[in-house]
Design a protein around this motif. Sequence first.
Motif, PDB file in Angstrom:
ATOM      1  N   ASP A   1     -41.316 -17.207 -21.169  1.00 47.05           N
ATOM      2  CA  ASP A   1     -41.499 -18.573 -21.685  1.00 47.05           C
ATOM      3  C   ASP A   1     -42.392 -18.563 -22.922  1.00 47.05           C
ATOM      4  O   ASP A   1     -42.131 -19.280 -23.900  1.00 47.05           O
ATOM      5  N   SER A   2     -43.442 -17.767 -22.848  1.00 47.90           N
ATOM      6  CA  SER A   2     -44.391 -17.706 -23.958  1.00 47.90           C
ATOM      7  C   SER A   2     -43.718 -17.166 -25.228  1.00 47.90           C
ATOM      8  O   SER A   2     -43.926 -17.677 -26.336  1.00 47.90           O
ATOM      9  N   PHE A   3     -42.882 -16.162 -25.056  1.00 50.82           N
ATOM     10  CA  PHE A   3     -42.156 -15.572 -26.195  1.00 50.82           C
ATOM     11  C   PHE A   3     -41.221 -16.613 -26.815  1.00 50.82           C
ATOM     12  O   PHE A   3     -41.185 -16.799 -28.046  1.00 50.82           O
ATOM     13  N   ILE A   4     -40.482 -17.306 -25.962  1.00 50.29           N
ATOM     14  CA  ILE A   4     -39.544 -18.320 -26.457  1.00 50.29           C
ATOM     15  C   ILE A   4     -40.307 -19.421 -27.192  1.00 50.29           C
ATOM     16  O   ILE A   4     -39.891 -19.892 -28.259  1.00 50.29           O
ATOM     17  N   SER A   5     -41.450 -19.792 -26.645  1.00 53.84           N
ATOM     18  CA  SER A   5     -42.270 -20.828 -27.273  1.00 53.84           C
ATOM     19  C   SER A   5     -42.736 -20.383 -28.659  1.00 53.84           C
ATOM     20  O   SER A   5     -42.746 -21.170 -29.616  1.00 53.84           O
ATOM     21  N   ARG A   6     -43.092 -19.104 -28.774  1.00 54.58           N
ATOM     22  CA  ARG A   6     -43.534 -18.578 -30.080  1.00 54.58           C
ATOM     23  C   ARG A   6     -42.385 -18.567 -31.088  1.00 54.58           C
ATOM     24  O   ARG A   6     -42.531 -18.997 -32.233  1.00 54.58           O
ATOM     25  N   MET A   7     -41.227 -18.092 -30.649  1.00 48.06           N
ATOM     26  CA  MET A   7     -40.068 -18.066 -31.550  1.00 48.06           C
ATOM     27  C   MET A   7     -39.699 -19.476 -32.001  1.00 48.06           C
ATOM     28  O   MET A   7     -39.374 -19.712 -33.167  1.00 48.06           O
ATOM     29  N   THR A   8     -39.725 -20.410 -31.045  1.00 47.42           N
ATOM     30  CA  THR A   8     -39.378 -21.804 -31.372  1.00 47.42           C
ATOM     31  C   THR A   8     -40.354 -22.365 -32.394  1.00 47.42           C
ATOM     32  O   THR A   8     -39.945 -23.014 -33.372  1.00 47.42           O
ATOM     33  N   ALA A   9     -41.633 -22.080 -32.177  1.00 46.25           N
ATOM     34  CA  ALA A   9     -42.653 -22.581 -33.103  1.00 46.25           C
ATOM     35  C   ALA A   9     -42.436 -21.998 -34.498  1.00 46.25           C
ATOM     36  O   ALA A   9     -42.509 -22.719 -35.505  1.00 46.25           O
TER      37      ALA A   9
ATOM     38  N   PRO B   1     -43.212 -31.696 -33.905  1.00 48.49           N
ATOM     39  CA  PRO B   1     -42.435 -31.871 -32.683  1.00 48.49           C
ATOM     40  C   PRO B   1     -41.738 -30.551 -32.334  1.00 48.49           C
ATOM     41  O   PRO B   1     -41.242 -29.853 -33.223  1.00 48.49           O
ATOM     42  N   GLY B   2     -41.749 -30.205 -31.085  1.00 47.74           N
ATOM     43  CA  GLY B   2     -41.091 -28.968 -30.647  1.00 47.74           C
ATOM     44  C   GLY B   2     -42.009 -27.767 -30.652  1.00 47.74           C
ATOM     45  O   GLY B   2     -41.623 -26.694 -30.181  1.00 47.74           O
ATOM     46  N   VAL B   3     -43.217 -27.923 -31.211  1.00 44.94           N
ATOM     47  CA  VAL B   3     -44.176 -26.815 -31.251  1.00 44.94           C
ATOM     48  C   VAL B   3     -45.244 -27.058 -30.186  1.00 44.94           C
ATOM     49  O   VAL B   3     -45.866 -28.126 -30.168  1.00 44.94           O
ATOM     50  N   GLU B   4     -45.421 -26.071 -29.341  1.00 44.10           N
ATOM     51  CA  GLU B   4     -46.425 -26.198 -28.282  1.00 44.10           C
ATOM     52  C   GLU B   4     -47.820 -26.144 -28.904  1.00 44.10           C
ATOM     53  O   GLU B   4     -48.095 -25.289 -29.755  1.00 44.10           O
ATOM     54  N   VAL B   5     -48.688 -27.036 -28.467  1.00 43.65           N
ATOM     55  CA  VAL B   5     -50.057 -27.071 -29.008  1.00 43.65           C
ATOM     56  C   VAL B   5     -50.747 -25.730 -28.736  1.00 43.65           C
ATOM     57  O   VAL B   5     -50.706 -25.209 -27.622  1.00 43.65           O
ATOM     58  N   GLY B   6     -51.340 -25.158 -29.779  1.00 44.52           N
ATOM     59  CA  GLY B   6     -52.069 -23.905 -29.633  1.00 44.52           C
ATOM     60  C   GLY B   6     -51.204 -22.656 -29.699  1.00 44.52           C
ATOM     61  O   GLY B   6     -51.701 -21.542 -29.571  1.00 44.52           O
ATOM     62  N   ARG B   7     -49.912 -22.826 -29.907  1.00 42.14           N
ATOM     63  CA  ARG B   7     -48.996 -21.678 -29.926  1.00 42.14           C
ATOM     64  C   ARG B   7     -48.886 -21.057 -31.314  1.00 42.14           C
ATOM     65  O   ARG B   7     -48.842 -19.835 -31.468  1.00 42.14           O
TER      66      ARG B   7
END
Length: 160
Positions: free
Chosen positions: A5-13, A146-152
């Motif tokens: 999940d963390s990896f996907i969140s980073r790529m998305t950001a 929008p779409g970016v996790e806070v702190g990511r």
Amino acid sequence: MSRLDSFISRMTAQREILNHLRGRLDGLGGPVLELGLGNGRTFDHLRECFPDRRIIVFDRAVGAHKTSVPEPENMVVGEIRETARKFIGINAALAHVDIGTGYDDKDAITLTWLPQLMAGLVAPHGYAVSGLELRHPHLEPLPVLPGVEVGRYFLYRRVE
Ligand SMILES: C[S@@+](CC[C@H](N)C(=O)[O-])C[C@H]1O[C@@H](n2cnc3c(N)ncnc32)[C@H](O)[C@@H]1O
């Protein structure tokens, strides 16, 4: 959150922020800098987003997928702390840095020099994008997209 999940969140950001900057570099004359080539995915995306811009890439080694290797004249090999220092004042329109390790102790060492380096590379009103939080008086944090996790992932604009 799992590491997947963390990896996907980073790529998305990364994708959301780089896409957001598409068209926003007009009026800024300098190159784009990519600190950390890795597999070359974000380099490839930068090429798509900014096709007319010189992109200078830094890494300690060239390990990218063969379709995403920069031209030799735009690839700077070595320790970023040393190699990129020579580019301070280049007035980059955008500098993207993705050299976080996921280990807090190692990243803390990187953060002893990275904010100052990034502030020195980016032009006034230029953009800095980073996987590690950069605290520097000349780098103003911009609102989380929008779409970016806070702190990511972090987006800054250099103030004069
Ligand atoms: C997470 S990867 C970058 C991934 C890249 N954004 C992509 O989309 O493929 C980080 C890269 O930075 C490089 N790197 C990390 N710290 C570095 C340093 N201090 N000097 C030079 N290269 C470094 C590593 O060799 C690695 O290739």
